[in-house]
Design an enzyme around this catalytic site. Structure first.
Site, mmCIF file in Angstrom:
data_model
loop_
_atom_site.group_PDB
_atom_site.id
_atom_site.type_symbol
_atom_site.label_atom_id
_atom_site.label_comp_id
_atom_site.label_asym_id
_atom_site.label_seq_id
_atom_site.Cartn_x
_atom_site.Cartn_y
_atom_site.Cartn_z
ATOM 1 N N GLU A 32 39.825 22.637 29.887
ATOM 2 C CA GLU A 32 39.441 22.763 31.299
ATOM 3 C C GLU A 32 39.587 24.221 31.737
ATOM 4 O O GLU A 32 40.569 24.886 31.411
ATOM 5 C CB GLU A 32 40.346 21.855 32.121
ATOM 6 C CG GLU A 32 39.653 21.104 33.216
ATOM 7 C CD GLU A 32 38.571 20.124 32.747
ATOM 8 O OE1 GLU A 32 37.391 20.539 32.647
ATOM 9 O OE2 GLU A 32 38.888 18.958 32.503
ATOM 10 N N HIS A 33 38.581 24.717 32.436
ATOM 11 C CA HIS A 33 38.502 26.122 32.863
ATOM 12 C C HIS A 33 38.494 27.061 31.651
ATOM 13 O O HIS A 33 38.984 28.194 31.728
ATOM 14 C CB HIS A 33 39.632 26.477 33.843
ATOM 15 C CG HIS A 33 39.451 25.804 35.171
ATOM 16 N ND1 HIS A 33 38.641 26.316 36.157
ATOM 17 C CD2 HIS A 33 39.916 24.623 35.658
ATOM 18 C CE1 HIS A 33 38.655 25.498 37.208
ATOM 19 N NE2 HIS A 33 39.411 24.453 36.916
ATOM 20 N N THR A 34 38.010 26.557 30.560
ATOM 21 C CA THR A 34 37.888 27.401 29.369
ATOM 22 C C THR A 34 36.445 27.865 29.180
ATOM 23 O O THR A 34 36.209 28.853 28.494
ATOM 24 C CB THR A 34 38.300 26.611 28.111
ATOM 25 O OG1 THR A 34 37.697 25.324 28.178
ATOM 26 C CG2 THR A 34 39.798 26.447 28.017
ATOM 27 N N ASP A 35 35.487 27.151 29.788
ATOM 28 C CA ASP A 35 34.080 27.473 29.460
ATOM 29 C C ASP A 35 33.693 28.889 29.877
ATOM 30 O O ASP A 35 33.127 29.642 29.093
ATOM 31 C CB ASP A 35 33.094 26.409 29.987
ATOM 32 C CG ASP A 35 33.164 26.115 31.476
ATOM 33 O OD1 ASP A 35 34.030 26.689 32.171
ATOM 34 O OD2 ASP A 35 32.334 25.307 31.945
ATOM 35 N N GLY A 121 31.582 14.433 44.306
ATOM 36 C CA GLY A 121 32.861 15.130 44.501
ATOM 37 C C GLY A 121 34.015 14.500 43.754
ATOM 38 O O GLY A 121 35.173 14.625 44.151
ATOM 39 N N GLY A 123 34.571 15.034 40.446
ATOM 40 C CA GLY A 123 34.842 15.791 39.221
ATOM 41 C C GLY A 123 34.056 15.270 38.035
ATOM 42 O O GLY A 123 34.395 15.551 36.886
ATOM 43 N N GLU A 160 23.555 27.098 40.106
ATOM 44 C CA GLU A 160 24.866 27.124 40.775
ATOM 45 C C GLU A 160 25.242 28.552 41.157
ATOM 46 O O GLU A 160 25.692 28.804 42.272
ATOM 47 C CB GLU A 160 25.961 26.563 39.843
ATOM 48 C CG GLU A 160 25.819 25.111 39.493
ATOM 49 C CD GLU A 160 26.415 24.169 40.532
ATOM 50 O OE1 GLU A 160 27.040 24.645 41.500
ATOM 51 O OE2 GLU A 160 26.242 22.951 40.364
ATOM 52 N N ASP A 172 29.226 21.534 32.317
ATOM 53 C CA ASP A 172 28.720 20.325 32.978
ATOM 54 C C ASP A 172 27.240 20.111 32.702
ATOM 55 O O ASP A 172 26.793 19.008 32.372
ATOM 56 C CB ASP A 172 28.932 20.426 34.501
ATOM 57 C CG ASP A 172 30.380 20.645 34.857
ATOM 58 O OD1 ASP A 172 31.233 20.564 33.956
ATOM 59 O OD2 ASP A 172 30.661 20.907 36.032
ATOM 60 N N TYR A 221 37.485 28.044 43.329
ATOM 61 C CA TYR A 221 37.085 28.050 41.919
ATOM 62 C C TYR A 221 36.755 29.494 41.497
ATOM 63 O O TYR A 221 37.240 29.978 40.464
ATOM 64 C CB TYR A 221 35.860 27.147 41.747
ATOM 65 C CG TYR A 221 35.316 27.083 40.340
ATOM 66 C CD1 TYR A 221 35.736 26.098 39.453
ATOM 67 C CD2 TYR A 221 34.367 28.000 39.884
ATOM 68 C CE1 TYR A 221 35.237 26.024 38.163
ATOM 69 C CE2 TYR A 221 33.860 27.943 38.599
ATOM 70 C CZ TYR A 221 34.292 26.954 37.742
ATOM 71 O OH TYR A 221 33.792 26.883 36.465
HETATM 72 C C1 GLA Z 1 33.644 22.662 36.883
HETATM 73 C C2 GLA Z 1 32.653 23.701 36.373
HETATM 74 C C3 GLA Z 1 32.704 23.798 34.849
HETATM 75 C C4 GLA Z 1 34.129 23.995 34.354
HETATM 76 C C5 GLA Z 1 35.065 22.971 34.994
HETATM 77 C C6 GLA Z 1 36.498 23.221 34.639
HETATM 78 O O1 GLA Z 1 33.292 21.379 36.488
HETATM 79 O O2 GLA Z 1 31.347 23.390 36.781
HETATM 80 O O3 GLA Z 1 31.873 24.845 34.408
HETATM 81 O O4 GLA Z 1 34.568 25.301 34.556
HETATM 82 O O5 GLA Z 1 34.948 22.967 36.409
HETATM 83 O O6 GLA Z 1 36.699 23.037 33.289
#
Ligand code: GLA
Length: 384
Positions: A32-35, A121, A123, A160, A172, A221
């Site tokens: 998560e938050h690695t992309d 919303g 996730g 986005e 995503d 974010y």
């Molecule tokens: C959201 C973003 C993704 C990713 C996640 C966290 O879903 O759209 O690109 O960064 O948060 O992993």
């Protein structure tokens, strides 16, 4: 997904019928938050998503009917407009049109009706599903499918960035377009290489629990992303060759600690921790060690909560309750700030966990959380 209402409303509104397309939402097992940090992610598409009916109208106008919106459900714009529409939801489609045109696709006007069953919303990437379904449909209708699927995901991501104000990574949109039934996908967000992993953990289930806290990703974010970029800039200055946190290690990060705020440092450190966790989870999955997978999920959650600071009391409570029930792994899924937790649960305790988490959450926060059993499905497609 039942498309009868979609068909009826499209015909009522536009007097014809069109073609149906679907793109799913996604889950993410870990990473998560690695992309946007050049790391690994482990998503899969789900069986819920966004469906549209769409038909060329022979003009330059785009006419959109959103079935699930009661504020402003109908929006029109022209393909020649320079300014994006006032309605936020329509910006996703406007952006996809502009990004396709940037890549040399000549579009014509169209009418479309939109509906979905992926909770907004939560996730689960309802917005990526929306972008992907239009990117996929318009590419089929106006470019004979010439734009390749990975590029369609990038079109959603660019939408986005350029039209919706979220500097998201690729996960995503990638999962929504490229999903495959029964498989998770390990994506290396630096090389963009990916591999399908059949995911059928015998004796376990994946269960999502929706906190009901609606998250919308925006400034908070983007700020997390900036923290990571600050750390990268300093390490690159000092050591060279650091393009993203993927290229960094703990020694390098500690060497630049003095130049960072405590928040920035902790966020960057979380990303380094998460990089190791994803690799550990890949090995554990290969060896069928699901208890270890689960342990890493908990570690991710507390890293996201304490270091990356993207949790909230409701999500922490859901994870604590899961832990009390003996759930194998539980954590925030997606960007954070609300939405769902993802839980790896032994089948034998799943029912007990579900009733307990509903009861305890309702007692504490006054609402019964929705529960979704995950079914891993295919990516963007045309429906019959
Ligand atoms: C959201 C973003 C993704 C990713 C996640 C966290 O879903 O759209 O690109 O960064 O948060 O992993």
């Amino acid at each position: 997904m039942d498309t009868t209402t979609l068909r009826n409303r499209f015909r009522q509104q536009f007097g014809t019928s069109g073609d149906l397309y679907f793109s799913p939402g996604r889950i993410n097992l870990i990473g998560e938050h690695t992309d946007y940090n050049g790391g690994f992610v482990f998503p899969g598409a789900v069986d819920k998503g966004v469906a549209i009916e769409i038909y060329r109208n022979g003009s330059r106008k785009v006419c959109l009917l959103a079935l699930d919106r009661d504020d402003v459900p109908y929006v029109e714009f022209s393909l020649d407009d320079k300014e994006k529409p006032a309605q936020h939801w329509a910006c996703y489609i406007f952006g996809v049109c502009k990004e396709l045109e940037k890549r040399g696709v000549t579009l014509g006007g169209f009418n479309a009706a939109i509906t979905g069953d992926v909770p907004l919303g939560a996730g689960m990437s309802s917005s990526a599903a929306l972008e992907s379904v239009f990117a996929f449909a318009l590419n089929t209708m106006f470019a004979d499918g010439r734009v390749d699927k990975f590029e369609l995901a990038k079109i959603g991501q660019a939408t986005e960035h350029n039209y919706c104000g979220v500097k998201c990574g690729i996960m995503d949109q990638f999962a929504s377009v490229m999903g495959r039934e029964g498989c998770l996908i390990r994506l290396d967000c630096r090389s963009l290489e990916y591999e399908y992993f059949p995911f059928d953990p015998k004796g376990y289930k994946l269960v999502l629990v929706n906190s009901g806290v609606k998250h919308s990703l925006g400034n908070e974010y983007n700020e997390r992303r900036e923290s990571c970029e600050k750390a990268v800039a300093l390490m690159n200055e000092q050591f060279g060759g650091v393009e993203t946190l993927r290229d960094a290690n703990y020694q390098m990060l500690d060497a630049v600690k003095g130049g960072l705020t405590d928040d920035d440092y902790r966020r960057a450190k979380y990303v380094l921790d998460e990089k190791e966790r994803v690799l550990a989870v890949c090995d554990a999955l290969n060896e069928g060690k699901y208890e270890l997978v689960g342990q890493k999920m908990y570690e991710t959650h507390w890293g996201l909560s304490r270091d990356y600071t993207v949790s909230c009391p409701e999500l922490d409570f859901l994870v604590e309750t899961a832990q009390e029930c003996g759930v194998t792994g539980s954590r925030i899924m997606g960007g954070g700030f609300g939405g769902c937790t993802i839980n790896l649960v032994r089948e034998t305790i799943a029912d007990k966990f579900i009733s307990k988490v509903k009861r305890e959450y309702a007692r504490k926060f006054g609402i019964i959380p929705e529960i979704y059993q995950v079914v891993i499905g295919d990516g963007s497609r045309k429906l019959q």
